[in-house]
Design a protein around this motif. Structure first.
Motif, PDB file in Angstrom:
ATOM      1  N   GLU A 124      -7.096  -4.615 -15.654  1.00 18.98           N
ATOM      2  CA  GLU A 124      -8.008  -4.670 -14.516  1.00 18.98           C
ATOM      3  C   GLU A 124      -7.354  -4.109 -13.255  1.00 18.98           C
ATOM      4  N   VAL A 125      -6.061  -4.367 -13.091  1.00 17.00           N
ATOM      5  CA  VAL A 125      -5.335  -3.802 -11.947  1.00 17.00           C
ATOM      6  C   VAL A 125      -5.239  -2.289 -12.077  1.00 17.00           C
ATOM      7  N   GLU A 128      -8.307  -0.529 -10.931  1.00 13.30           N
ATOM      8  CA  GLU A 128      -8.405  -0.375  -9.475  1.00 13.30           C
ATOM      9  C   GLU A 128      -7.583   0.818  -8.996  1.00 13.30           C
ATOM     10  N   CYS A 132      -9.142   4.360  -7.342  1.00 14.08           N
ATOM     11  CA  CYS A 132      -8.746   4.861  -6.023  1.00 14.08           C
ATOM     12  C   CYS A 132      -8.584   6.382  -6.036  1.00 14.08           C
ATOM     13  N   LEU A 222      -6.066   0.252  -0.173  1.00 14.01           N
ATOM     14  CA  LEU A 222      -5.882  -0.491  -1.418  1.00 14.01           C
ATOM     15  C   LEU A 222      -4.598  -1.298  -1.386  1.00 14.01           C
ATOM     16  N   LYS A 225      -5.015  -4.328   0.727  1.00 16.42           N
ATOM     17  CA  LYS A 225      -5.914  -5.328   0.165  1.00 16.42           C
ATOM     18  C   LYS A 225      -5.278  -6.090  -0.986  1.00 16.42           C
ATOM     19  N   ASP A 226      -4.509  -5.407  -1.831  1.00 16.63           N
ATOM     20  CA  ASP A 226      -3.936  -6.019  -3.030  1.00 16.63           C
ATOM     21  C   ASP A 226      -2.419  -5.992  -2.934  1.00 16.63           C
ATOM     22  N   ARG A 227      -1.823  -7.157  -2.795  1.00  9.85           N
ATOM     23  CA  ARG A 227      -0.375  -7.242  -2.634  1.00  9.85           C
ATOM     24  C   ARG A 227       0.351  -6.871  -3.925  1.00  9.85           C
ATOM     25  N   TYR A 228      -0.240  -7.206  -5.066  1.00 10.50           N
ATOM     26  CA  TYR A 228       0.397  -6.880  -6.344  1.00 10.50           C
ATOM     27  C   TYR A 228       0.492  -5.362  -6.529  1.00 10.50           C
ATOM     28  N   ILE A 229      -0.587  -4.651  -6.217  1.00 14.11           N
ATOM     29  CA  ILE A 229      -0.560  -3.194  -6.335  1.00 14.11           C
ATOM     30  C   ILE A 229       0.433  -2.595  -5.338  1.00 14.11           C
TER      31      ILE A 229
END
Length: 353
Positions: A124-125, A128, A132, A222, A225-229
């Motif tokens: 799922e990551v 994203e 992008c 992106l 918004k997403d710390r893991y990415i």
């Protein structure tokens, strides 16, 4: 008490006894349905495991429906099993739709298996990240420039999927970019989100190449918004830049027999484009005088008392070791991305990696 008992009580506590067992076995459809259901419940997890389970469940319930219609002659048996068959088919349609929706181009599947799957990045990551870049694979023909020194703005981040790209500055070859390496990781790290800049090197495709590209502003949104990415890209970019620096270090070692400590920004100060020929010769003499074992890397540090070099133009070098200065231009491009805004290290300090 027995007179006031309900049918539920009678079925639970006083079940009717079988007057006689059926002598012959059930038909083949009944036993086939049981075997198929047994195999179906052995399915695994994940979307493909679910497709396997519901496919066999639908086949097993359909065998039960045939048995109820042809042999047991029970309308309720037939109706219930047909309802279960329809439920399994609807679930299968939903799973196939999800699978088709999550299917990428072959290049993106290979990219996931090469970079993200070894790090156990959730799919799922990864979706994203691919979303992008708009799921587009771009191409470069042979001898086509991806970026031109001093002209192309730094407005994207690109990853090479196939082919080979040559990196040069002022006509001097620096290094190659190979598949699954970033084309412009140093330039990306050298700027803050609010800054603008241009490439300091020229990137030219030596073969037919394909790559993916993330627009700079869209990727920054992106990452915010997403710390893991954000951490994932930080690891990818840090490893990519270190590989480019080590490639440069190996090039210097092969030519001069010197292996520098690439962690220190003072190496850029000494070998940068503003360095004079005498300073480089002095640096080489100091390295030759050292009696450090070959497997240890000499470390160059800048003391606080050293004065900054004047921003004079680099004189034309006629001696054969001019490649060292050309390689220093790569040090100018790359460590500035890693150490931008940091003060020079004192002799007793160690760099933070």
């Amino acid at each position: 008490m027995i007179r006031n008992s309900t049918p539920w009580d009678q079925s639970l506590f006083q079940p009717p006894l079988c007057e006689g067992w059926k002598q012959g076995p059930e038909g083949a459809a009944y036993h086939l349905g049981n075997c198929i259901l047994l195999l179906g419940y052995m399915g695994g997890s994940g979307i493909f495991g679910s497709i396997y389970i519901f496919s066999l469940l639908a086949a097993g319930y359909f065998c039960y429906a045939l048995w109820g219609w042809l042999e047991a002659c029970g309308l309720d048996i037939f109706i219930w099993n047909m309802l279960l068959v329809m439920a399994c088919l609807l679930q299968l349609a939903h799973l196939i739709y999800r699978l088709r929706k999550d299917t990428f181009l072959e290049e993106f599947d290979l990219l996931y298996k090469t970079l993200c799957q070894p790090l156990q990045v959730p799919f799922e990551v990864y979706k994203e990240i691919v979303k992008c870049c708009e799921e587009q694979v771009l191409s470069l023909s042979r001898d086509q420039n991806y970026a031109v020194e001093g002209k192309t703005p730094i407005n994207r981040l690109s990853l090479l999927l196939s082919g080979r790209v040559r990196v040069s500055q002022d006509g001097q070859f620096l290094h190659y970019v190979f598949p699954y390496q970033f084309l412009d990781s140093p330039e990306w790290e050298s700027l803050r989100p609010s800054e603008e800049g241009t490439f300091q090197v020229t990137l030219t495709a030596e073969t037919d190449c394909s790559y993916i590209s993330w627009p700079r502003r869209k990727l920054y949104l992106l990452l915010a918004k997403d710390r893991y990415i954000a951490r994932l890209f930080s690891a990818f970019l840090g490893y990519d830049i270190s590989e480019k620096l080590y490639a440069l270090n190996d090039k210097l070692f092969a030519k001069f027999g010197l292996r520098f400590d690439i962690r220190l920004p003072s190496l850029y100060h000494v070998l940068g484009p503003a360095s004079s020929e005498a300073e480089v010769e002095k640096l080489l003499e100091e390295c030759e005088e050292r009696t450090v074992p070959h497997h240890l890397m000499p470390t160059f540090v800048q003391t606080a008392a050293s004065a900054p070099l004047p921003p004079a133009a680099h004189p034309k070098v006629s001696w054969p070791d001019s490649a060292l200065l050309a390689s220093g231009s790569l040090i100018r491009s790359y460590p500035c991305a890693l150490f931008k805004g940091r003060a020079p290290l004192a002799p007793t300090q160690t760099p933070e990696l």
